[in-house]
Design a protein around this motif. Structure first.
Motif, PDB file in Angstrom:
ATOM      1  N   ALA A   1      -5.258  37.280  -3.567  1.00  0.00           N
ATOM      2  CA  ALA A   1      -5.301  38.311  -2.536  1.00  0.00           C
ATOM      3  C   ALA A   1      -6.689  38.310  -1.914  1.00  0.00           C
ATOM      4  CB  ALA A   1      -4.992  39.677  -3.151  1.00  0.00           C
ATOM      5  N   THR A   2      -6.833  38.964  -0.772  1.00  0.00           N
ATOM      6  CA  THR A   2      -8.129  38.993  -0.096  1.00  0.00           C
ATOM      7  C   THR A   2      -9.188  39.716  -0.916  1.00  0.00           C
ATOM      8  OG1 THR A   2      -7.469  40.981   1.098  1.00  0.00           O
ATOM      9  CG2 THR A   2      -7.115  38.871   2.197  1.00  0.00           C
ATOM     10  N   TYR A   3      -8.783  40.636  -1.758  1.00  0.00           N
ATOM     11  CA  TYR A   3      -9.718  41.397  -2.588  1.00  0.00           C
ATOM     12  C   TYR A   3      -9.905  40.777  -3.973  1.00  0.00           C
ATOM     13  CZ  TYR A   3      -5.175  43.185  -3.969  1.00  0.00           C
ATOM     14  OH  TYR A   3      -3.873  43.282  -4.368  1.00  0.00           O
ATOM     15  N   GLY A   4      -9.362  39.588  -4.193  1.00  0.00           N
ATOM     16  CA  GLY A   4      -9.512  38.888  -5.462  1.00  0.00           C
ATOM     17  C   GLY A   4      -8.183  38.698  -6.161  1.00  0.00           C
ATOM     18  N   PRO A   5      -8.155  37.815  -7.142  1.00  0.00           N
ATOM     19  CA  PRO A   5      -6.893  37.535  -7.835  1.00  0.00           C
ATOM     20  C   PRO A   5      -6.489  38.669  -8.775  1.00  0.00           C
ATOM     21  CG  PRO A   5      -8.669  36.340  -8.872  1.00  0.00           C
ATOM     22  CD  PRO A   5      -9.256  37.004  -7.661  1.00  0.00           C
ATOM     23  N   HIS A   6      -5.185  38.779  -8.970  1.00  0.00           N
ATOM     24  CA  HIS A   6      -4.681  39.625 -10.040  1.00  0.00           C
ATOM     25  C   HIS A   6      -3.589  38.849 -10.749  1.00  0.00           C
ATOM     26  CE1 HIS A   6      -1.209  41.319  -7.596  1.00  0.00           C
ATOM     27  NE2 HIS A   6      -2.024  40.957  -6.629  1.00  0.00           N
ATOM     28  N   TYR A   7      -3.148  39.363 -11.867  1.00  0.00           N
ATOM     29  CA  TYR A   7      -2.298  38.594 -12.761  1.00  0.00           C
ATOM     30  C   TYR A   7      -1.019  39.343 -13.099  1.00  0.00           C
ATOM     31  CZ  TYR A   7      -6.893  36.565 -13.364  1.00  0.00           C
ATOM     32  OH  TYR A   7      -8.124  36.014 -13.112  1.00  0.00           O
ATOM     33  N   ARG A   8       0.076  38.599 -13.155  1.00  0.00           N
ATOM     34  CA  ARG A   8       1.309  39.149 -13.715  1.00  0.00           C
ATOM     35  C   ARG A   8       1.293  38.713 -15.172  1.00  0.00           C
ATOM     36  NH1 ARG A   8       6.812  37.510 -14.011  1.00  0.00           N
ATOM     37  NH2 ARG A   8       6.291  35.645 -12.830  1.00  0.00           N
ATOM     38  N   VAL A   9       1.371  39.701 -16.070  1.00  0.00           N
ATOM     39  CA  VAL A   9       1.186  39.472 -17.507  1.00  0.00           C
ATOM     40  C   VAL A   9       2.412  39.943 -18.275  1.00  0.00           C
ATOM     41  CG1 VAL A   9      -0.245  40.043 -19.516  1.00  0.00           C
ATOM     42  CG2 VAL A   9      -1.313  39.803 -17.268  1.00  0.00           C
ATOM     43  N   ARG A  10       2.856  39.128 -19.233  1.00  0.00           N
ATOM     44  CA  ARG A  10       3.865  39.572 -20.210  1.00  0.00           C
ATOM     45  C   ARG A  10       3.103  39.901 -21.475  1.00  0.00           C
ATOM     46  NH1 ARG A  10       7.495  35.471 -20.819  1.00  0.00           N
ATOM     47  NH2 ARG A  10       8.723  36.319 -19.129  1.00  0.00           N
ATOM     48  N   TRP A  11       3.087  41.189 -21.800  1.00  0.00           N
ATOM     49  CA  TRP A  11       2.344  41.671 -22.961  1.00  0.00           C
ATOM     50  C   TRP A  11       3.101  41.345 -24.239  1.00  0.00           C
ATOM     51  CZ3 TRP A  11      -2.384  42.650 -21.656  1.00  0.00           C
ATOM     52  CH2 TRP A  11      -2.664  43.063 -20.353  1.00  0.00           C
ATOM     53  N   ASP A  12       2.409  41.333 -25.349  1.00  0.00           N
ATOM     54  CA  ASP A  12       3.015  41.007 -26.639  1.00  0.00           C
ATOM     55  C   ASP A  12       4.122  41.976 -27.034  1.00  0.00           C
ATOM     56  OD1 ASP A  12       1.434  38.777 -26.847  1.00  0.00           O
ATOM     57  OD2 ASP A  12       0.047  39.642 -28.301  1.00  0.00           O
ATOM     58  N   ASP A  13       4.108  43.190 -26.473  1.00  0.00           N
ATOM     59  CA  ASP A  13       5.182  44.138 -26.794  1.00  0.00           C
ATOM     60  C   ASP A  13       6.430  43.908 -25.937  1.00  0.00           C
ATOM     61  OD1 ASP A  13       4.557  45.201 -24.306  1.00  0.00           O
ATOM     62  OD2 ASP A  13       3.908  47.145 -25.066  1.00  0.00           O
ATOM     63  N   GLY A  14       6.370  42.898 -25.037  1.00  0.00           N
ATOM     64  CA  GLY A  14       7.557  42.513 -24.277  1.00  0.00           C
ATOM     65  C   GLY A  14       7.600  42.973 -22.832  1.00  0.00           C
ATOM     66  N   HIS A  15       6.814  43.970 -22.454  1.00  0.00           N
ATOM     67  CA  HIS A  15       6.888  44.406 -21.064  1.00  0.00           C
ATOM     68  C   HIS A  15       5.934  43.601 -20.187  1.00  0.00           C
ATOM     69  CE1 HIS A  15       3.313  46.953 -21.854  1.00  0.00           C
ATOM     70  NE2 HIS A  15       3.173  46.997 -20.545  1.00  0.00           N
ATOM     71  N   GLU A  16       6.184  43.657 -18.870  1.00  0.00           N
ATOM     72  CA  GLU A  16       5.362  42.928 -17.909  1.00  0.00           C
ATOM     73  C   GLU A  16       4.703  43.903 -16.955  1.00  0.00           C
ATOM     74  OE1 GLU A  16       7.510  39.905 -15.785  1.00  0.00           O
ATOM     75  OE2 GLU A  16       8.350  39.078 -17.624  1.00  0.00           O
ATOM     76  N   SER A  17       3.511  43.512 -16.461  1.00  0.00           N
ATOM     77  CA  SER A  17       2.830  44.328 -15.462  1.00  0.00           C
ATOM     78  C   SER A  17       1.877  43.457 -14.661  1.00  0.00           C
ATOM     79  CB  SER A  17       2.068  45.485 -16.121  1.00  0.00           C
ATOM     80  OG  SER A  17       1.045  45.006 -16.951  1.00  0.00           O
TER      81      SER A  17
ATOM     82  N   MET B   1     -13.512  35.812 -13.380  1.00  0.00           N
ATOM     83  CA  MET B   1     -12.629  35.320 -14.418  1.00  0.00           C
ATOM     84  C   MET B   1     -11.719  34.268 -13.807  1.00  0.00           C
ATOM     85  SD  MET B   1      -9.711  37.455 -16.502  1.00  0.00           S
ATOM     86  CE  MET B   1     -10.773  38.837 -16.592  1.00  0.00           C
ATOM     87  N   LEU B   2     -11.793  33.072 -14.297  1.00  0.00           N
ATOM     88  CA  LEU B   2     -10.938  31.993 -13.841  1.00  0.00           C
ATOM     89  C   LEU B   2      -9.831  31.800 -14.859  1.00  0.00           C
ATOM     90  CD1 LEU B   2     -13.717  29.481 -12.765  1.00  0.00           C
ATOM     91  CD2 LEU B   2     -12.385  30.993 -11.293  1.00  0.00           C
ATOM     92  N   ALA B   3      -8.634  32.158 -14.468  1.00  0.00           N
ATOM     93  CA  ALA B   3      -7.488  32.025 -15.366  1.00  0.00           C
ATOM     94  C   ALA B   3      -6.351  31.372 -14.607  1.00  0.00           C
ATOM     95  CB  ALA B   3      -7.066  33.393 -15.880  1.00  0.00           C
ATOM     96  N   LYS B   4      -5.400  30.852 -15.360  1.00  0.00           N
ATOM     97  CA  LYS B   4      -4.224  30.251 -14.738  1.00  0.00           C
ATOM     98  C   LYS B   4      -2.994  30.614 -15.555  1.00  0.00           C
ATOM     99  CE  LYS B   4      -5.415  25.962 -16.888  1.00  0.00           C
ATOM    100  NZ  LYS B   4      -6.491  25.091 -16.894  1.00  0.00           N
ATOM    101  N   ALA B   5      -1.848  30.400 -14.948  1.00  0.00           N
ATOM    102  CA  ALA B   5      -0.594  30.713 -15.617  1.00  0.00           C
ATOM    103  C   ALA B   5      -0.532  29.976 -16.955  1.00  0.00           C
ATOM    104  CB  ALA B   5       0.585  30.328 -14.741  1.00  0.00           C
ATOM    105  N   GLY B   6      -0.111  30.679 -17.985  1.00  0.00           N
ATOM    106  CA  GLY B   6      -0.025  30.111 -19.327  1.00  0.00           C
ATOM    107  C   GLY B   6      -1.171  30.512 -20.224  1.00  0.00           C
TER     108      GLY B   6
END
Length: 78
Positions: free
Chosen positions: A31-47, A1-6
């Motif tokens: 990361a060495t094991y692959g990318p991960h994402y910081r996401v702001r979900w539609d309900d307002g929280h981030e993970s 999955m190729l994604a970018k901020a935004g």
């Protein structure tokens, strides 16, 4: 999955009958094991999210905005 901020991300539910989760990718963390994402979900929280293969879809920022605009226009007409 190729994604970018935004970009938008949609993660399918693991339970039948539960809606998919949607949010905005705030950061791509390499990361060495692959990318991960910081996401702001539609309900307002981030993970932080490292989706398993096939469990998430991403959409470019432009496409996501056009889709939302089209949905909003449809709602106003009804």
């Amino acid at each position: 999955m190729l994604a970018k901020a935004g970009d938008r991300i949609v993660v399918d539910s693991q339970k039948v009958g539960q809606p998919a989760r949607e949010g905005d990718i705030l950061e791509v963390i390499e990361a060495t094991y692959g990318p991960h994402y910081r996401v702001r979900w539609d309900d307002g929280h981030e993970s932080d999210l490292r989706p398993a293969g096939g469990s998430a879809r991403t959409f470019p920022r432009v496409v996501a905005r056009k889709a939302k605009a089209g949905a909003a226009a449809t709602d106003r007409r009804n």
